[in-house]
Write a protein that holds these residues in place. Structure first.
Motif, PDB file in Angstrom:
ATOM      1  N   MET A  49       0.850  -1.199   0.000  1.00 39.74           N
ATOM      2  CA  MET A  49       0.000   0.000   0.000  1.00 39.74           C
ATOM      3  C   MET A  49       0.886   1.249   0.000  1.00 39.74           C
ATOM      4  O   MET A  49       1.581   1.515   0.973  1.00 39.74           O
ATOM      5  CB  MET A  49      -0.878  -0.040   1.267  1.00 39.74           C
ATOM      6  N   ALA A  77      -7.718   2.967 -10.912  1.00 35.59           N
ATOM      7  CA  ALA A  77      -8.636   1.873 -10.563  1.00 35.59           C
ATOM      8  C   ALA A  77      -9.050   1.106 -11.819  1.00 35.59           C
ATOM      9  O   ALA A  77      -9.174  -0.120 -11.799  1.00 35.59           O
ATOM     10  CB  ALA A  77      -9.856   2.434  -9.841  1.00 35.59           C
ATOM     11  N   LYS A  79      -6.221  -1.349  -6.928  1.00 27.10           N
ATOM     12  CA  LYS A  79      -7.208  -1.010  -5.902  1.00 27.10           C
ATOM     13  C   LYS A  79      -6.814   0.331  -5.279  1.00 27.10           C
ATOM     14  O   LYS A  79      -5.703   0.489  -4.769  1.00 27.10           O
ATOM     15  CB  LYS A  79      -7.259  -2.093  -4.837  1.00 27.10           C
ATOM     16  N   LEU A 129      -7.840   3.695  -2.821  1.00 31.37           N
ATOM     17  CA  LEU A 129      -8.667   4.282  -1.765  1.00 31.37           C
ATOM     18  C   LEU A 129      -8.476   5.790  -1.770  1.00 31.37           C
ATOM     19  O   LEU A 129      -7.371   6.290  -1.542  1.00 31.37           O
ATOM     20  CB  LEU A 129      -8.277   3.718  -0.392  1.00 31.37           C
ATOM     21  N   SER A 160     -17.663   1.900  -1.373  1.00 25.50           N
ATOM     22  CA  SER A 160     -17.269   1.737  -2.762  1.00 25.50           C
ATOM     23  C   SER A 160     -17.924   2.821  -3.598  1.00 25.50           C
ATOM     24  O   SER A 160     -18.874   3.473  -3.161  1.00 25.50           O
ATOM     25  CB  SER A 160     -17.606   0.348  -3.290  1.00 25.50           C
ATOM     26  N   ASN A 164     -13.077  -1.026  -8.180  1.00 26.60           N
ATOM     27  CA  ASN A 164     -11.751  -0.888  -7.538  1.00 26.60           C
ATOM     28  C   ASN A 164     -11.476   0.493  -6.947  1.00 26.60           C
ATOM     29  O   ASN A 164     -10.370   0.745  -6.469  1.00 26.60           O
ATOM     30  CB  ASN A 164     -10.597  -1.194  -8.508  1.00 26.60           C
ATOM     31  N   GLN A 179      -6.516  -3.787   4.453  1.00 29.66           N
ATOM     32  CA  GLN A 179      -7.180  -4.320   3.258  1.00 29.66           C
ATOM     33  C   GLN A 179      -6.180  -4.297   2.107  1.00 29.66           C
ATOM     34  O   GLN A 179      -5.164  -3.620   2.179  1.00 29.66           O
ATOM     35  CB  GLN A 179      -8.375  -3.436   2.890  1.00 29.66           C
ATOM     36  N   ILE A 221      -5.099  -2.791  -0.639  1.00 32.99           N
ATOM     37  CA  ILE A 221      -5.198  -1.549  -1.413  1.00 32.99           C
ATOM     38  C   ILE A 221      -3.814  -1.265  -2.005  1.00 32.99           C
ATOM     39  O   ILE A 221      -2.798  -1.428  -1.323  1.00 32.99           O
ATOM     40  CB  ILE A 221      -5.620  -0.373  -0.501  1.00 32.99           C
ATOM     41  N   ASP A 222      -3.779  -0.882  -3.291  1.00 32.92           N
ATOM     42  CA  ASP A 222      -2.480  -0.564  -3.901  1.00 32.92           C
ATOM     43  C   ASP A 222      -2.087   0.885  -3.626  1.00 32.92           C
ATOM     44  O   ASP A 222      -0.967   1.173  -3.221  1.00 32.92           O
ATOM     45  CB  ASP A 222      -2.542  -0.792  -5.420  1.00 32.92           C
ATOM     46  N   VAL A 256      -3.310   4.627  -1.868  1.00 34.89           N
ATOM     47  CA  VAL A 256      -4.186   5.522  -1.113  1.00 34.89           C
ATOM     48  C   VAL A 256      -3.897   6.931  -1.618  1.00 34.89           C
ATOM     49  O   VAL A 256      -2.724   7.326  -1.730  1.00 34.89           O
ATOM     50  CB  VAL A 256      -3.899   5.449   0.401  1.00 34.89           C
TER      51      VAL A 256
END
Ligand SMILES: Nc1ncnc2c1ncn2[C@@H]1O[C@H](COP(=O)(O)OP(=O)(O)OP(=O)(O)O)[C@@H](O)[C@H]1O
Ligand SMILES: [Mg+2]
Length: 263
Positions: A1, A27, A32, A34, A86, A91, A127, A129-130, A132
Protein backbone atom coordinates in the motif's frame (compact mmCIF):
# COMPACT_ATOMS: atom_id res chain seq x y z
CA UNK A 1 0.00 0.00 0.00
CA UNK A 2 1.60 3.25 -1.15
CA UNK A 3 0.17 6.44 0.31
CA UNK A 4 0.02 9.71 -1.63
CA UNK A 5 -1.00 13.13 -0.43
CA UNK A 6 -2.20 15.65 -2.99
CA UNK A 7 -1.46 19.04 -1.49
CA UNK A 8 -0.96 22.67 -2.40
CA UNK A 9 -2.23 25.30 -0.03
CA UNK A 10 -3.12 27.43 -3.02
CA UNK A 11 -6.84 27.02 -3.72
CA UNK A 12 -8.35 25.81 -6.98
CA UNK A 13 -5.23 24.36 -8.57
CA UNK A 14 -6.78 20.97 -9.42
CA UNK A 15 -6.11 18.90 -6.27
CA UNK A 16 -9.57 17.38 -6.11
CA UNK A 17 -9.95 16.98 -9.87
CA UNK A 18 -6.64 15.13 -9.90
CA UNK A 19 -7.44 12.95 -6.88
CA UNK A 20 -10.67 11.80 -8.41
CA UNK A 21 -9.66 11.33 -12.02
CA UNK A 22 -6.17 10.00 -11.45
CA UNK A 23 -7.69 7.69 -8.84
CA UNK A 24 -10.42 6.52 -11.21
CA UNK A 25 -7.98 5.85 -14.04
CA UNK A 26 -5.65 3.92 -11.74
CA UNK A 27 -8.64 1.87 -10.56
CA UNK A 28 -9.67 1.17 -14.16
CA UNK A 29 -6.29 -0.49 -14.79
CA UNK A 30 -7.13 -2.93 -11.99
CA UNK A 31 -5.27 -1.25 -9.14
CA UNK A 32 -7.21 -1.01 -5.90
CA UNK A 33 -7.42 2.67 -4.96
CA UNK A 34 -8.67 4.28 -1.76
CA UNK A 35 -9.51 7.98 -2.00
CA UNK A 36 -9.45 9.92 1.25
CA UNK A 37 -11.43 13.15 1.26
CA UNK A 38 -9.76 15.30 3.88
CA UNK A 39 -11.43 18.54 2.83
CA UNK A 40 -14.51 19.75 4.77
CA UNK A 41 -15.84 21.06 1.44
CA UNK A 42 -16.24 17.36 0.49
CA UNK A 43 -15.81 18.09 -3.23
CA UNK A 44 -14.10 14.77 -3.79
CA UNK A 45 -16.93 12.87 -2.10
CA UNK A 46 -19.64 14.54 -4.15
CA UNK A 47 -17.45 14.40 -7.26
CA UNK A 48 -17.42 10.61 -7.24
CA UNK A 49 -21.16 10.60 -6.62
CA UNK A 50 -21.23 9.96 -2.92
CA UNK A 51 -23.05 12.83 -1.22
CA UNK A 52 -25.30 13.39 -4.14
CA UNK A 53 -26.62 9.83 -4.08
CA UNK A 54 -27.15 10.19 -0.39
CA UNK A 55 -28.98 13.48 -0.59
CA UNK A 56 -31.39 11.88 -3.04
CA UNK A 57 -32.71 9.95 -0.02
CA UNK A 58 -33.76 13.29 1.46
CA UNK A 59 -31.15 13.74 4.11
CA UNK A 60 -32.14 16.57 6.41
CA UNK A 61 -29.27 19.04 6.37
CA UNK A 62 -30.04 20.04 9.97
CA UNK A 63 -29.52 16.53 11.30
CA UNK A 64 -26.10 15.14 12.08
CA UNK A 65 -24.62 13.37 9.11
CA UNK A 66 -26.06 9.83 8.94
CA UNK A 67 -23.03 8.32 7.24
CA UNK A 68 -19.60 7.87 8.70
CA UNK A 69 -16.83 10.03 7.40
CA UNK A 70 -13.16 10.82 7.84
CA UNK A 71 -14.29 12.90 10.82
CA UNK A 72 -15.27 9.70 12.66
CA UNK A 73 -11.89 8.18 11.83
CA UNK A 74 -9.94 11.16 13.16
CA UNK A 75 -12.06 12.25 16.11
CA UNK A 76 -14.00 9.13 17.18
CA UNK A 77 -11.31 6.57 16.43
CA UNK A 78 -13.58 4.58 14.12
CA UNK A 79 -11.63 2.04 12.07
CA UNK A 80 -11.39 2.84 8.36
CA UNK A 81 -12.86 -0.58 7.58
CA UNK A 82 -16.18 0.67 9.00
CA UNK A 83 -16.13 3.98 7.18
CA UNK A 84 -14.95 3.47 3.61
CA UNK A 85 -17.46 2.95 0.81
CA UNK A 86 -17.27 1.74 -2.76
CA UNK A 87 -17.95 4.08 -5.66
CA UNK A 88 -19.48 3.57 -9.11
CA UNK A 89 -15.99 2.87 -10.48
CA UNK A 90 -14.80 -0.70 -9.86
CA UNK A 91 -11.75 -0.89 -7.54
CA UNK A 92 -12.24 2.74 -6.47
CA UNK A 93 -13.10 3.25 -2.81
CA UNK A 94 -13.68 6.38 -0.77
CA UNK A 95 -13.47 7.60 2.79
CA UNK A 96 -16.00 10.42 2.53
CA UNK A 97 -15.78 13.80 4.15
CA UNK A 98 -18.50 16.03 5.43
CA UNK A 99 -18.85 19.51 6.80
CA UNK A 100 -18.32 18.36 10.41
CA UNK A 101 -14.67 18.08 9.47
CA UNK A 102 -14.54 21.89 9.46
CA UNK A 103 -14.49 21.80 13.26
CA UNK A 104 -12.03 18.92 13.44
CA UNK A 105 -8.91 21.06 13.35
CA UNK A 106 -10.03 22.81 16.51
CA UNK A 107 -11.29 19.61 18.17
CA UNK A 108 -7.96 17.94 17.43
CA UNK A 109 -5.95 20.57 19.26
CA UNK A 110 -6.33 18.84 22.62
CA UNK A 111 -5.97 15.31 21.29
CA UNK A 112 -2.79 13.44 22.06
CA UNK A 113 -0.57 12.84 19.01
CA UNK A 114 -2.95 14.95 16.97
CA UNK A 115 -0.54 15.15 14.03
CA UNK A 116 -0.54 11.40 13.47
CA UNK A 117 -4.22 10.41 13.78
CA UNK A 118 -4.60 9.60 10.09
CA UNK A 119 -1.28 7.78 9.99
CA UNK A 120 -2.38 5.50 12.86
CA UNK A 121 -5.75 4.85 11.24
CA UNK A 122 -4.15 3.86 7.91
CA UNK A 123 -1.62 1.64 9.68
CA UNK A 124 -4.50 -0.25 11.28
CA UNK A 125 -6.28 -0.67 7.96
CA UNK A 126 -5.15 -3.93 6.43
CA UNK A 127 -7.18 -4.32 3.26
CA UNK A 128 -5.64 -5.09 -0.10
CA UNK A 129 -5.20 -1.55 -1.41
CA UNK A 130 -2.48 -0.56 -3.90
CA UNK A 131 -2.73 3.20 -3.74
CA UNK A 132 -4.19 5.52 -1.11
CA UNK A 133 -4.75 9.06 -2.45
CA UNK A 134 -5.47 11.81 0.07
CA UNK A 135 -7.10 15.05 -1.09
CA UNK A 136 -6.25 18.03 1.13
CA UNK A 137 -7.98 21.33 1.83
CA UNK A 138 -6.23 24.48 0.56
CA UNK A 139 -4.31 25.19 3.76
CA UNK A 140 -1.36 23.91 5.72
CA UNK A 141 -3.41 23.27 8.87
CA UNK A 142 -3.66 20.19 11.04
CA UNK A 143 -5.61 18.20 8.44
CA UNK A 144 -2.92 18.66 5.79
CA UNK A 145 -0.23 17.97 8.41
CA UNK A 146 -2.00 14.69 9.20
CA UNK A 147 -2.01 13.80 5.52
CA UNK A 148 1.69 14.63 5.10
CA UNK A 149 2.56 12.56 8.17
CA UNK A 150 0.61 9.58 6.88
CA UNK A 151 2.08 9.60 3.38
CA UNK A 152 4.99 8.16 1.45
CA UNK A 153 4.80 10.66 -1.39
CA UNK A 154 3.65 14.23 -1.89
CA UNK A 155 2.01 15.03 -5.21
CA UNK A 156 1.68 18.74 -6.01
CA UNK A 157 -0.68 19.98 -8.71
CA UNK A 158 0.39 23.32 -10.12
CA UNK A 159 -1.94 25.42 -12.21
CA UNK A 160 -0.33 26.81 -15.37
CA UNK A 161 -1.17 30.38 -14.43
CA UNK A 162 0.46 33.50 -13.14
CA UNK A 163 1.58 33.16 -9.47
CA UNK A 164 1.69 29.38 -9.93
CA UNK A 165 4.88 29.04 -7.92
CA UNK A 166 3.70 31.35 -5.18
CA UNK A 167 3.48 29.60 -1.83
CA UNK A 168 5.41 26.54 -2.98
CA UNK A 169 8.38 27.57 -0.86
CA UNK A 170 6.16 27.42 2.20
CA UNK A 171 4.86 23.98 1.19
CA UNK A 172 8.40 22.67 0.72
CA UNK A 173 9.49 24.07 4.08
CA UNK A 174 6.52 22.31 5.71
CA UNK A 175 7.61 19.07 4.05
CA UNK A 176 11.09 19.53 5.53
CA UNK A 177 9.56 20.01 8.98
CA UNK A 178 7.34 16.95 8.57
CA UNK A 179 10.38 14.85 7.71
CA UNK A 180 11.34 15.15 11.38
CA UNK A 181 8.30 13.01 12.22
CA UNK A 182 7.85 11.18 8.92
CA UNK A 183 11.31 10.71 7.35
CA UNK A 184 9.99 8.61 4.46
CA UNK A 185 7.98 11.47 2.96
CA UNK A 186 9.32 12.31 -0.49
CA UNK A 187 8.18 14.53 -3.32
CA UNK A 188 6.49 12.03 -5.61
CA UNK A 189 5.72 14.37 -8.45
CA UNK A 190 4.49 17.67 -9.79
CA UNK A 191 1.43 17.71 -12.01
CA UNK A 192 0.88 20.67 -14.29
CA UNK A 193 -2.84 21.38 -14.60
CA UNK A 194 -5.26 23.57 -16.55
CA UNK A 195 -2.79 24.15 -19.34
CA UNK A 196 -4.14 26.53 -21.97
CA UNK A 197 -2.16 26.22 -25.18
CA UNK A 198 -3.46 29.57 -26.43
CA UNK A 199 -1.50 31.56 -23.89
CA UNK A 200 2.22 32.20 -23.88
CA UNK A 201 2.07 32.47 -20.13
CA UNK A 202 1.08 28.82 -19.65
CA UNK A 203 4.16 27.73 -21.57
CA UNK A 204 6.32 30.00 -19.48
CA UNK A 205 4.94 28.47 -16.27
CA UNK A 206 5.64 24.96 -17.61
CA UNK A 207 9.23 25.94 -18.32
CA UNK A 208 9.70 27.56 -14.91
CA UNK A 209 8.25 24.57 -13.05
CA UNK A 210 10.38 22.11 -15.05
CA UNK A 211 13.49 24.15 -14.42
CA UNK A 212 12.81 24.10 -10.69
CA UNK A 213 11.50 20.55 -10.16
CA UNK A 214 13.29 18.83 -13.08
CA UNK A 215 12.40 15.13 -13.47
CA UNK A 216 9.84 15.32 -10.65
CA UNK A 217 7.44 16.93 -13.12
CA UNK A 218 5.14 14.43 -14.81
CA UNK A 219 5.46 14.47 -18.60
CA UNK A 220 1.69 14.42 -18.94
CA UNK A 221 0.22 17.92 -18.69
CA UNK A 222 -3.48 18.23 -17.93
CA UNK A 223 -5.12 20.66 -20.36
CA UNK A 224 -7.85 23.09 -19.44
CA UNK A 225 -10.96 21.17 -20.46
CA UNK A 226 -14.50 22.20 -19.61
CA UNK A 227 -15.63 18.56 -19.41
CA UNK A 228 -13.36 18.11 -16.37
CA UNK A 229 -15.15 20.93 -14.59
CA UNK A 230 -18.62 19.69 -15.58
CA UNK A 231 -18.20 16.07 -14.50
CA UNK A 232 -18.23 16.60 -10.69
CA UNK A 233 -21.57 18.41 -10.79
CA UNK A 234 -23.01 15.16 -12.16
CA UNK A 235 -21.26 13.13 -9.47
CA UNK A 236 -19.16 11.48 -12.16
CA UNK A 237 -15.50 10.94 -12.85
CA UNK A 238 -14.32 12.11 -16.26
CA UNK A 239 -14.24 8.47 -17.40
CA UNK A 240 -17.93 8.11 -16.61
CA UNK A 241 -18.86 11.54 -17.92
CA UNK A 242 -16.89 11.91 -21.14
CA UNK A 243 -14.17 9.30 -21.68
CA UNK A 244 -13.24 10.76 -25.08
CA UNK A 245 -12.56 14.27 -23.82
CA UNK A 246 -9.04 15.70 -23.81
CA UNK A 247 -9.27 15.80 -20.00
CA UNK A 248 -10.04 12.08 -19.81
CA UNK A 249 -7.19 11.22 -22.15
CA UNK A 250 -4.77 13.29 -20.08
CA UNK A 251 -5.72 11.63 -16.79
CA UNK A 252 -5.52 8.21 -18.46
CA UNK A 253 -1.97 8.95 -19.64
CA UNK A 254 -1.10 10.41 -16.25
CA UNK A 255 -2.28 7.18 -14.57
CA UNK A 256 -0.01 5.16 -16.88
CA UNK A 257 2.93 7.37 -16.06
CA UNK A 258 2.06 7.17 -12.38
CA UNK A 259 2.05 3.35 -12.41
CA UNK A 260 5.43 3.34 -14.17
CA UNK A 261 6.82 5.61 -11.47
CA UNK A 262 5.29 3.90 -8.46
CA UNK A 263 4.89 0.25 -9.35
N1 LIG B 1 -8.01 20.76 -16.21
C1 LIG B 1 -9.08 21.46 -15.90
N2 LIG B 1 -9.79 22.10 -16.86
C2 LIG B 1 -10.87 22.84 -16.54
N3 LIG B 1 -11.32 23.02 -15.31
C3 LIG B 1 -10.66 22.41 -14.31
C4 LIG B 1 -9.52 21.60 -14.56
N4 LIG B 1 -9.06 21.14 -13.36
C5 LIG B 1 -9.89 21.63 -12.43
N5 LIG B 1 -10.86 22.39 -12.98
C6 LIG B 1 -11.91 23.14 -12.28
O1 LIG B 1 -11.29 24.17 -11.55
C7 LIG B 1 -11.86 24.30 -10.26
C8 LIG B 1 -10.80 24.01 -9.20
O2 LIG B 1 -10.37 22.66 -9.34
P1 LIG B 1 -10.27 21.70 -8.08
O3 LIG B 1 -11.51 21.76 -7.27
O4 LIG B 1 -9.84 20.38 -8.57
O5 LIG B 1 -9.08 22.42 -7.33
P2 LIG B 1 -8.65 22.25 -5.81
O6 LIG B 1 -7.19 22.52 -5.77
O7 LIG B 1 -9.11 20.95 -5.27
O8 LIG B 1 -9.46 23.41 -5.11
P3 LIG B 1 -9.57 23.68 -3.52
O9 LIG B 1 -8.26 24.29 -3.15
O10 LIG B 1 -10.72 24.61 -3.39
O11 LIG B 1 -9.80 22.35 -2.87
C9 LIG B 1 -13.02 23.33 -10.23
O12 LIG B 1 -14.17 23.99 -10.60
C10 LIG B 1 -12.64 22.30 -11.26
O13 LIG B 1 -13.77 21.66 -11.82
MG1 LIG C 1 -10.23 20.53 -3.55
Amino acid sequence: MKIFVIANQKGGVGKTTTAMNLGANLALTGKKVLLVDLDPQANLSSGVGFTKAFKADSWDENQPSPYKSIYDVLINNDPISQVFVSTNTPNLFLIPSNLSLAGAEIEMVNVLARETLLKKALENFNQQIDYVIIDCPPSLGLLTINALNASDYLIVPIQCEYFALEGLGQLLRTVDLIKGINPKLAIGGIILTMFDSRTKLAEQVVNDVKEFFKEKVFTTIVPRNVRLSEAPSHGKTIEEYDPKSTGALAYKRLAEEFIERFN
